[in-house]
Design a protein around this motif. Structure first.
Motif, PDB file in Angstrom:
ATOM      1  N   VAL A 100       0.841  -1.196   0.000  1.00 58.58           N
ATOM      2  CA  VAL A 100       0.000   0.000   0.000  1.00 58.58           C
ATOM      3  C   VAL A 100       0.879   1.250   0.000  1.00 58.58           C
ATOM      4  O   VAL A 100       1.865   1.331   0.746  1.00 58.58           O
ATOM      5  N   ALA A 101       0.508   2.222  -0.826  1.00 58.06           N
ATOM      6  CA  ALA A 101       1.286   3.459  -0.922  1.00 58.06           C
ATOM      7  C   ALA A 101       1.289   4.202   0.407  1.00 58.06           C
ATOM      8  O   ALA A 101       0.278   4.237   1.125  1.00 58.06           O
ATOM      9  N   LEU A 102       2.407   4.801   0.718  1.00 59.13           N
ATOM     10  CA  LEU A 102       2.530   5.617   1.922  1.00 59.13           C
ATOM     11  C   LEU A 102       2.240   7.086   1.633  1.00 59.13           C
ATOM     12  O   LEU A 102       2.237   7.907   2.558  1.00 59.13           O
ATOM     13  N   GLU A 103       2.010   7.417   0.367  1.00 59.72           N
ATOM     14  CA  GLU A 103       1.700   8.778  -0.058  1.00 59.72           C
ATOM     15  C   GLU A 103       0.400   8.765  -0.851  1.00 59.72           C
ATOM     16  O   GLU A 103       0.202   7.871  -1.686  1.00 59.72           O
ATOM     17  N   PRO A 104      -0.523   9.709  -0.629  1.00 54.66           N
ATOM     18  CA  PRO A 104      -1.822   9.672  -1.283  1.00 54.66           C
ATOM     19  C   PRO A 104      -1.756   9.932  -2.781  1.00 54.66           C
ATOM     20  O   PRO A 104      -0.857  10.639  -3.265  1.00 54.66           O
ATOM     21  N   TYR A 105      -2.703   9.351  -3.495  1.00 53.01           N
ATOM     22  CA  TYR A 105      -2.829   9.541  -4.929  1.00 53.01           C
ATOM     23  C   TYR A 105      -3.385  10.936  -5.207  1.00 53.01           C
ATOM     24  O   TYR A 105      -4.337  11.371  -4.567  1.00 53.01           O
ATOM     25  N   GLN A 106      -2.795  11.645  -6.169  1.00 57.96           N
ATOM     26  CA  GLN A 106      -3.166  13.032  -6.454  1.00 57.96           C
ATOM     27  C   GLN A 106      -3.891  13.186  -7.791  1.00 57.96           C
ATOM     28  O   GLN A 106      -3.921  14.280  -8.371  1.00 57.96           O
ATOM     29  N   SER A 107      -4.484  12.098  -8.304  1.00 53.62           N
ATOM     30  CA  SER A 107      -5.286  12.132  -9.539  1.00 53.62           C
ATOM     31  C   SER A 107      -4.478  12.513 -10.777  1.00 53.62           C
ATOM     32  O   SER A 107      -5.012  13.110 -11.719  1.00 53.62           O
ATOM     33  N   ASP A 108      -3.192  12.176 -10.803  1.00 48.77           N
ATOM     34  CA  ASP A 108      -2.383  12.433 -11.989  1.00 48.77           C
ATOM     35  C   ASP A 108      -2.778  11.481 -13.117  1.00 48.77           C
ATOM     36  O   ASP A 108      -3.038  10.293 -12.889  1.00 48.77           O
ATOM     37  N   LEU A 109      -2.795  12.022 -14.352  1.00 46.46           N
ATOM     38  CA  LEU A 109      -3.150  11.239 -15.531  1.00 46.46           C
ATOM     39  C   LEU A 109      -2.084  11.408 -16.600  1.00 46.46           C
ATOM     40  O   LEU A 109      -1.508  12.479 -16.765  1.00 46.46           O
ATOM     41  N   GLU A 110      -1.841  10.325 -17.324  1.00 52.94           N
ATOM     42  CA  GLU A 110      -0.948  10.371 -18.476  1.00 52.94           C
ATOM     43  C   GLU A 110      -1.786  10.279 -19.746  1.00 52.94           C
ATOM     44  O   GLU A 110      -2.649   9.402 -19.860  1.00 52.94           O
ATOM     45  N   PHE A 111      -1.558  11.195 -20.693  1.00 51.52           N
ATOM     46  CA  PHE A 111      -2.290  11.225 -21.959  1.00 51.52           C
ATOM     47  C   PHE A 111      -1.486  10.450 -22.999  1.00 51.52           C
ATOM     48  O   PHE A 111      -0.295  10.707 -23.207  1.00 51.52           O
ATOM     49  N   LEU A 112      -2.130   9.499 -23.656  1.00 47.92           N
ATOM     50  CA  LEU A 112      -1.434   8.598 -24.568  1.00 47.92           C
ATOM     51  C   LEU A 112      -2.067   8.622 -25.956  1.00 47.92           C
ATOM     52  O   LEU A 112      -3.296   8.710 -26.087  1.00 47.92           O
ATOM     53  N   THR A 113      -1.236   8.545 -26.996  1.00 44.94           N
ATOM     54  CA  THR A 113      -1.723   8.352 -28.371  1.00 44.94           C
ATOM     55  C   THR A 113      -0.835   7.317 -29.055  1.00 44.94           C
ATOM     56  O   THR A 113       0.238   6.977 -28.553  1.00 44.94           O
ATOM     57  N   ASN A 114      -1.295   6.851 -30.216  1.00 39.51           N
ATOM     58  CA  ASN A 114      -0.456   5.959 -31.022  1.00 39.51           C
ATOM     59  C   ASN A 114      -0.009   6.670 -32.295  1.00 39.51           C
ATOM     60  O   ASN A 114       0.019   6.095 -33.382  1.00 39.51           O
ATOM     61  N   MET A 115       0.372   7.944 -32.142  1.00 33.52           N
ATOM     62  CA  MET A 115       0.734   8.772 -33.291  1.00 33.52           C
ATOM     63  C   MET A 115       1.860   8.155 -34.117  1.00 33.52           C
ATOM     64  O   MET A 115       1.847   8.210 -35.352  1.00 33.52           O
ATOM     65  N   GLY A 116       2.847   7.573 -33.452  1.00 37.36           N
ATOM     66  CA  GLY A 116       3.971   7.007 -34.180  1.00 37.36           C
ATOM     67  C   GLY A 116       3.554   5.963 -35.199  1.00 37.36           C
ATOM     68  O   GLY A 116       4.102   5.899 -36.297  1.00 37.36           O
ATOM     69  N   LEU A 117       2.569   5.118 -34.825  1.00 42.71           N
ATOM     70  CA  LEU A 117       2.076   4.104 -35.752  1.00 42.71           C
ATOM     71  C   LEU A 117       1.067   4.688 -36.742  1.00 42.71           C
ATOM     72  O   LEU A 117       1.081   4.347 -37.925  1.00 42.71           O
ATOM     73  N   ALA A 118       0.195   5.567 -36.256  1.00 45.43           N
ATOM     74  CA  ALA A 118      -0.860   6.113 -37.114  1.00 45.43           C
ATOM     75  C   ALA A 118      -0.289   6.890 -38.299  1.00 45.43           C
ATOM     76  O   ALA A 118      -0.817   6.828 -39.409  1.00 45.43           O
ATOM     77  N   ARG A 119       0.799   7.594 -38.089  1.00 47.41           N
ATOM     78  CA  ARG A 119       1.395   8.398 -39.159  1.00 47.41           C
ATOM     79  C   ARG A 119       1.941   7.556 -40.302  1.00 47.41           C
ATOM     80  O   ARG A 119       2.063   8.029 -41.438  1.00 47.41           O
ATOM     81  N   ARG A 120       2.227   6.302 -40.032  1.00 48.49           N
ATOM     82  CA  ARG A 120       2.785   5.451 -41.079  1.00 48.49           C
ATOM     83  C   ARG A 120       1.788   5.219 -42.219  1.00 48.49           C
ATOM     84  O   ARG A 120       2.185   5.006 -43.358  1.00 48.49           O
TER      85      ARG A 120
END
Length: 294
Positions: free
Chosen positions: A118-138
């Motif tokens: 269990v984490a000893l520090e609270p979750y701060q609602s951070d989000l990572e934004f992801l795309t598949n641009m590298g493949l889509a551009r092909r």
């Protein structure tokens, strides 16, 4: 009284190491809430066990689904498979396979008990934004878009072992030397544990560890590790150490240098050495115990 209970509580630093059910295009971390409404991510004990067995090379215990549920195969015994020696089993036999006309189930409760990390520090609602641009551009295609919750934090978990029961199951009794080797292999795995997730390899090697071999089979330090502004609360741990001569005399503490803000206090008050020193001492305790049993 023989000291048959080995327990250690560990802290490691990791990032986003266990995901649960997603919602739409969002991958959600496993989390739990406290009464202060803070959320804390966690890595389930099942996930931790999976990685431990895989890295110890013990994930070869045969299974079957003849009972309608995937279980360990009735033919598997602790003599040949350390996984079910340490973590137990439930094996269901059909009428044809069983020892009686009705068949039945045989069980072994876990000898090694894990808690969630269990984490000893609270979750701060951070989000990572992801795309598949590298493949889509092909092929000039549209991007796929997704989001993942992310959390980098210190995590704490505990392991408790009943040394008396390792290698003993009904009429089966493996030699003491093999029992010791199984336990030392397990400790080596825990010391250098890692977890593969979403293209990353997270290092779960402990940066702080406290524990030992005791008369009571109790995880004394579980839920007693608290962190604030990069410092581990020493007073809480000292109260546990002072509660019993057995605990005070047989506890070992280790840390990795340069991690915690109160490193000097931990070394002076708790007599902390290195993490490697603690694991060497615990493996010696294992050898001593099974030597005593001969």
């Amino acid at each position: 009284m023989n000291r048959q209970g080995l327990t250690l509580t560990m802290v490691f630093l990791a990032e986003s190491a266990n995901y649960g059910e997603g919602v739409g295009n969002i991958s959600a971390l496993k989390k739990m809430s406290r009464g202060n409404y803070e959320q804390y991510t966690y890595i389930s004990r099942q996930a931790m066990r999976y990685n431990m067995m895989q890295q110890a090379g013990w994930d070869t215990t045969p299974v079957d689904g003849n009972s309608g549920v995937v279980q360990f195969a009735p033919s598997a015994t602790i003599r040949d498979y350390p996984e079910i020696d340490l973590f137990g089993y439930m094996k269901t036999s059909s009428k044809e396979e069983g020892k009686n006309e009705k068949g039945g189930a045989s069980t072994r409760s876990a000898v090694v008990r894990l808690s969630n990390a269990v984490a000893l520090e609270p979750y701060q609602s951070d989000l990572e934004f992801l795309t598949n641009m590298g493949l889509a551009r092909r092929q000039n295609l549209e991007n796929g878009i997704a989001q993942s919750e992310i959390h980098r934090a210190f995590y704490a978990y505990s392991i408790t072992v009943d040394l008396e029961r390792i290698g003993i199951d009904g009429e089966i009794s493996i030699p003491e030397a093999e029992r010791a080797e199984r336990m030392k292999t397990f400790l080596d795995t825990v010391q250098f544990l890692y977890r593969d997730i979403k293209g990353r390899r997270e290092n779960l090697t402990p940066v702080f560890v406290i524990g030992g071999r005791y008369e009571r089979k109790n995880p004394f330090f579980e839920n007693r590790i608290f962190l604030e502004k990069g410092s581990i609360f020493v007073k809480t741990l000292m109260e546990i150490l002072e509660s019993s001569d057995d605990i005070k005399e047989n506890t070992h503490v280790g840390l990795t240098s340069g991690i915690f803000a109160n490193e000097s206090e931990l070394k002076q008050t708790l007599k902390a050495g290195s993490v490697a020193d603690v694991f060497r001492q615990l493996k010696k305790e294992v050898d001593d115990y099974y030597g005593e049993s001969n």
